[in-house]
Design an enzyme around this catalytic site. Structure first.
Site, PDB file in Angstrom:
ATOM      1  N   CYS A  76       6.104 -26.731  43.132  1.00 26.79           N
ATOM      2  CA  CYS A  76       5.978 -27.662  42.269  1.00 26.79           C
ATOM      3  C   CYS A  76       7.430 -27.624  40.944  1.00 26.79           C
ATOM      4  O   CYS A  76       8.792 -27.402  41.385  1.00 26.79           O
ATOM      5  CB  CYS A  76       4.876 -27.653  41.402  1.00 26.79           C
ATOM      6  SG  CYS A  76       4.191 -28.695  40.146  1.00 26.79           S
ATOM      7  N   HIS A 135       1.143 -27.606  46.367  1.00 21.86           N
ATOM      8  CA  HIS A 135       0.555 -26.112  46.398  1.00 21.86           C
ATOM      9  C   HIS A 135       0.360 -25.874  47.283  1.00 21.86           C
ATOM     10  O   HIS A 135      -0.923 -25.724  47.368  1.00 21.86           O
ATOM     11  CB  HIS A 135       0.045 -25.906  44.917  1.00 21.86           C
ATOM     12  CG  HIS A 135       0.521 -26.085  43.368  1.00 21.86           C
ATOM     13  ND1 HIS A 135       1.260 -25.386  43.205  1.00 21.86           N
ATOM     14  CD2 HIS A 135       0.581 -27.170  42.618  1.00 21.86           C
ATOM     15  CE1 HIS A 135       1.199 -25.830  41.772  1.00 21.86           C
ATOM     16  NE2 HIS A 135       1.358 -26.822  41.685  1.00 21.86           N
ATOM     17  N   GLU A 161      -0.754 -22.288  48.391  1.00 19.60           N
ATOM     18  CA  GLU A 161      -1.531 -21.395  47.524  1.00 19.60           C
ATOM     19  C   GLU A 161      -2.187 -21.718  46.968  1.00 19.60           C
ATOM     20  O   GLU A 161      -3.237 -20.953  46.314  1.00 19.60           O
ATOM     21  CB  GLU A 161       0.009 -20.627  46.532  1.00 19.60           C
ATOM     22  CG  GLU A 161      -0.307 -21.459  45.249  1.00 19.60           C
ATOM     23  CD  GLU A 161       0.375 -22.822  44.894  1.00 19.60           C
ATOM     24  OE1 GLU A 161       0.870 -23.142  46.383  1.00 19.60           O
ATOM     25  OE2 GLU A 161       0.839 -22.338  43.767  1.00 19.60           O
TER      26      GLU A 161
END
Lengths: 227, 80
Positions: A85, A201, A203
């Site tokens: 990002c 993302h 994560e």
């Protein structure tokens, strides 16, 4: 395996990344942007967020911060560097990966789950992932990937496109493009494929209490491939 | 001395903000606008007193930080 996550003023996914890396076995260290040297690492991560309040252009100020010269040297000597990002925006501003990220086509901040197709499986980042399609989360205002025609030709000739926005069956079409990116590009590599920049993302998708677990596939695979 | 620079998007780069401003102008009754492109303006006050040297320095700043040459052009419009 050792990793390092760089924190810039305005980073806000740095600790999520720390949690994700540790969960899948990395010994992670947080590194402040004013540090000059990187700790010994097998992977360096530039996390998401809004470094320097997105002033001037997203990622532009962070790309000139002290630690970045070490990150650039690490990448140029073959080290694995991943920008997620805002980290992707920082990477394009350093020139480690080609192109730029423009404001989303419809001027909206987009925050939702998307499907991406893994378009190149020959890098350590995606090699051995069985799925061709991953469901990941995006949250950005400037994710509209753009590059010149010459750059696009080079990127395609070298198979540097890592992932493309698609539907759940892996179809890459305009209607599945959330932000106007050229050719639905969601992530790209440098020529040598040791540097990866991507808008989604992973994560944020590592636990059953979150909205999906495809990020777990990514991290499990990643630590197995860095050896 | 003060150097003024404008940064504009290159021709083939989409400018959604410019488009929205154009639409707003249209809605306000300014119907004869062909296109709007949005850019940035910087005033840089430097200790340098030689205009050519100051311009050269600002040009370097543009290339290294102020503009992203993949999508933007810069133009020094004033030095005084």
């Amino acid at each position: 395996m050792k990793s390092a996550v760089i924190t810039f003023p305005g980073s806000n996914c740095d600790r999520d990344m720390d949690v994700a890396l540790k969960k899948f076995g990395f010994k992670n260290k947080m590194v402040w942007h004013q540090d000059v040297e990187l700790p010994k690492s097998d992977l360096v991560v530039l996390p998401g967020g809004f470094s320097y309040g997105d002033y001037l252009r997203c990622g532009s100020m962070a790309s000139k911060s002290k630690i970045m010269q070490s990150v650039i040297n690490f990448a140029n000597s073959g080290g694995m560097v991943m920008g997620i990002c805002n980290g992707f925006q920082i990477l394009v501003e350093t020139g480690l990966v080609p192109g730029v990220l423009l404001r989303n086509k419809y001027l909206e901040f987009i925050c939702k789950n998307v499907f991406v197709k893994i378009s190149a499986k020959d890098s350590a980042y995606f090699k051995n992932i069985k799925n061709d399609v991953l469901e990941l989360h995006i949250a950005h205002n400037e994710g509209n990937y753009f590059c010149t025609n010459d750059q696009l030709k080079e990127i395609e000739d070298n198979a540097q496109v890592a992932i493309n926005y698609c539907n759940n069956e892996g179809k890459i079409e305009k209607s599945f493009n959330p932000n106007g990116s050229i050719k639905n590009i969601a992530g790209i590599f440098n020529k040598e494929k040791n540097v990866l920049g991507m808008m989604p993302h992973p994560e944020r998708m590592i636990d059953s209490s979150l909205s999906g677990e495809d990020g777990s596939l990514f991290f499990k695979n990643l630590i197995n491939n860095i050896k | 001395m003060k150097i003024s620079v404008i940064i504009t998007l290159k021709k083939d780069v989409l400018d959604p903000q410019g488009k929205v401003i154009h639409q707003a102008l249209d809605g306000m009754g300014f119907n004869d606008v062909n296109e709007v492109r949005q850019g940035k303006y910087f005033e840089i006050d430097t200790k340098e007193t030689d205009p050519q040297k100051a311009k050269n320095k600002v040009e370097e700043m543009c290339k290294k930080l102020l503009a992203n040459l993949v999508i933007e052009n810069y133009k020094i419009i004033d030095a005084q």
